[in-house]
Design an enzyme around this catalytic site. Sequence first.
Site, PDB file in Angstrom:
ATOM      1  N   SER A   1       0.996  -1.395  -0.045  1.00 37.35           N
ATOM      2  CA  SER A   1      -0.039   0.007   0.019  1.00 37.35           C
ATOM      3  C   SER A   1       0.798   1.104   0.112  1.00 37.35           C
ATOM      4  O   SER A   1       1.818   1.200   0.528  1.00 37.35           O
ATOM      5  CB  SER A   1      -0.894  -0.014   1.352  1.00 37.35           C
ATOM      6  OG  SER A   1      -0.471   0.652   2.338  1.00 37.35           O
ATOM      7  N   ASP A   2       0.300   2.269  -0.668  1.00 36.42           N
ATOM      8  CA  ASP A   2       1.012   3.765  -0.371  1.00 36.42           C
ATOM      9  C   ASP A   2       0.531   4.117   1.068  1.00 36.42           C
ATOM     10  O   ASP A   2      -0.150   3.663   1.464  1.00 36.42           O
ATOM     11  CB  ASP A   2       0.589   4.472  -1.492  1.00 36.42           C
ATOM     12  CG  ASP A   2       1.634   5.814  -1.710  1.00 36.42           C
ATOM     13  OD1 ASP A   2       2.455   6.076  -0.779  1.00 36.42           O
ATOM     14  OD2 ASP A   2       1.723   6.363  -2.845  1.00 36.42           O
ATOM     15  N   TYR A   3       1.307   5.191   1.554  1.00 35.71           N
ATOM     16  CA  TYR A   3       1.168   5.511   2.633  1.00 35.71           C
ATOM     17  C   TYR A   3      -0.105   6.146   3.139  1.00 35.71           C
ATOM     18  O   TYR A   3      -0.628   7.151   2.293  1.00 35.71           O
ATOM     19  CB  TYR A   3       2.242   6.738   3.093  1.00 35.71           C
ATOM     20  CG  TYR A   3       3.637   6.334   3.713  1.00 35.71           C
ATOM     21  CD1 TYR A   3       4.201   5.012   3.002  1.00 35.71           C
ATOM     22  CD2 TYR A   3       4.527   6.810   4.349  1.00 35.71           C
ATOM     23  CE1 TYR A   3       5.447   4.522   3.348  1.00 35.71           C
ATOM     24  CE2 TYR A   3       5.756   6.573   4.469  1.00 35.71           C
ATOM     25  CZ  TYR A   3       6.191   5.254   4.331  1.00 35.71           C
ATOM     26  OH  TYR A   3       7.433   4.963   4.793  1.00 35.71           O
TER      27      TYR A   3
END
Length: 774
Positions: free
Chosen positions: A309-311
């Site tokens: 996942s992205d942040y």
Amino acid sequence: MRKYFLAIAFLSSYVSYAQSPAYKNKRLSPDVRAKDLLARMTLEEKVMQTQCFWAQKAGLLDTLGRFDEAKAGTVLKNGLGEIARLNEKGGPNSDGRHPKEQAELYNNIQRYFIEKTRLGIPVMVHEESLHGQQTQDATNFPVPIALASTWNEALMGDVFTSVAAEVRARGGQQVLAPVVDIVRDPRWGRTEETMGEDPYLISRLSVAQIKAYQGGGVYLGRDKVAATLKHFGIHGQSEGGLNVSPSNIDIRTAREVFFKPFVACIQEAGAMNVMACYNEVFGLPAHINSYLLKDILRKEWGFKGVIVSDYYAVRDVQTLHKVTPSLDEAGVLAINAGVEIETPDPDGFKNLAQAVKSGKVSVKVLDSAVKRILINKFRVGLFDNPYVDVARADTLVGSASKRAVAYRAAQEAMVLLKNDQQVLPLDKNKIKTIAFIGPNADKCLLGGYSGKPRVTISPLQAMKERYGDKIKVLYAEGVTLTDKNNWFADTINLAADNPDKSKIDAAVEIAKQADVVVLFIGGNESMNREGWASNHLGDMPTLELLNGQIELVKAVAATGKPMCAFVNSGPPLSLGPVTAIVPAIMQCWYLGQESGYAMVDALFGDINPSGKLPISFPRTAGHIPAYYNYKPSARRGYNLGFDASSLFAFGHGLSYTNFGYSDLILSEGKIKTNGKTTASVTVTNTGSRAGAEVVQLYIRDDYSSVPRPVMELKGFQKIWLEPGQSQTVHFTIDTSALSFYNKDMKWVVEPGTFTIMAGTASDKTTSVSLTVIP
């Protein structure tokens, strides 16, 4: 006797391996070892492998920043998947640790996981390393848009081999890089993080990066790291050029343009991780889009690594996209769609154990995710060589050899946009007084995702160091751009009272005293940057030179002094007003820690610029989109005489010498749909200096069942020629260069005629015709 002892030693080793768990046997494959380990894990241990700590890592340290085993024992008894940015001293985006300091901390933390958790599963550490690790003392290279301007695959390999070694030496095994997104709206603040607008160029350069990061083995070498492709699927053409806004792109364009670099990096280079993008793609947030993550990425392309996942992107499913009011439900949607590890801290995945127990997430889905995470840990050698050499970290990071690569990259990244009357290079022997004027003259601009390298040098500092004893060096800032230049600061404003007439007048007086004036204009890291939150914006509605810079250029030009301009920026800027006044312009982007030396050396001809634009320069923001590979129905033209073309075309870049093209021929002028031919063109250095040229091959399908771009890059080679020297460059044209998705979305080569073009830029080519028959 010696053979006897060797046999005993071998037998002893074999027995030892036979008695220990299979997952500890480094002679077995990562897949076999991961399967064995997974079978031994509890539900809670599995769930913890999908978790990452960033802000929460502060809770593992004492007041002096040392690892506190007692604190860790209360929250990490079941292990942990990843730690984010261990280099940071304090909280997120804080100052970095020195290499030795980080290496020592890493070893202490890793020892806890190996010796104090039940199964001894090591933790992975990921770092931001877009153009050098984002931390203290790391070598800082040019930003990606500048590196792409080199059009040099071998140089990309050298740069990211250096980055990988520095990251690994201080305790990192995974990098959140490279960004392989295609940008088609340069108002987007993350333009500098990309390698431009073209799928072929980005594919070739990003494959070189991945191979440099990871190497080619199943088990990575001690100086290699696992790469993470960012950001799948469409991040670089969102509504209004605004970060995380919906990407309203059709499936054909997605496949033919935006997905191409991802396919290449997965299938050619074996990228170990893929990070999903924040945006909606095909109407659904990428992080909960199983069509993207499962059907395309896994089933169609065969990706076997970890989907990251992205942040805070799982949280965004709840807070930004408004899909569900439940954070736990957002996590369920994400992991069921294919996301396998959540960064940077547990949010939606925090209660995955309960979701598994309630049946919302199957054991099969969790096991599949954990197995891939474990395979990556085995591949990077965490189970077999978990610790780092503390002393080596200090000597390797920021070393002289790494600086040399950074300088070479800066040297090749500069793009000479204009050079009327051969103003550049300057003759150092004829100049007694020189004026460096502009807001960036005494700044070393590093770009976003930068740490604090051991050495930085501004153009003014480099000029004084190189020539201060021979040439009188004058300086005036002229205008100030922003109230502060801090990429991490939430609020940035244009500097007050600009244009400041008194500062411009002072610059004019300085200019009058000089034999020649060098302008240093453009932007800084705070003006166009990643806008990661509504309170930390970074995208721009304009590409103009802001805060009095045009007034400064006009005022200095009015002195009549010979002048040239060096432009720093993240995106391409609207340089029309400058090109109308200034005879020579060098686009420098952000060139990294060696930028001052590179610019001064180019100024006097010690460097012959060889960069080519990886992105088109629009005349104004109103001319967006400006990319070169548009469809035939586009760019019909504007009313009232406004030019619809780019100010500087994709592939453009001049040299201090000249190159002539001749004899473009095809080995076969007629081929079958499954055939191939070779295009050859002879390039001659017709000038008086040695130089490098990027020979570019473009193809147009003249008529096809669906509209095709007016031209597409299908090959390039960078060559170095002495004055008078010629070289014949060859390009293979096969089905991969001629295929496209037809009206039925089948990947085919259609019979017909194709225009084959070769030249120095997309708008400066010669051509021949190729006929393809059934």
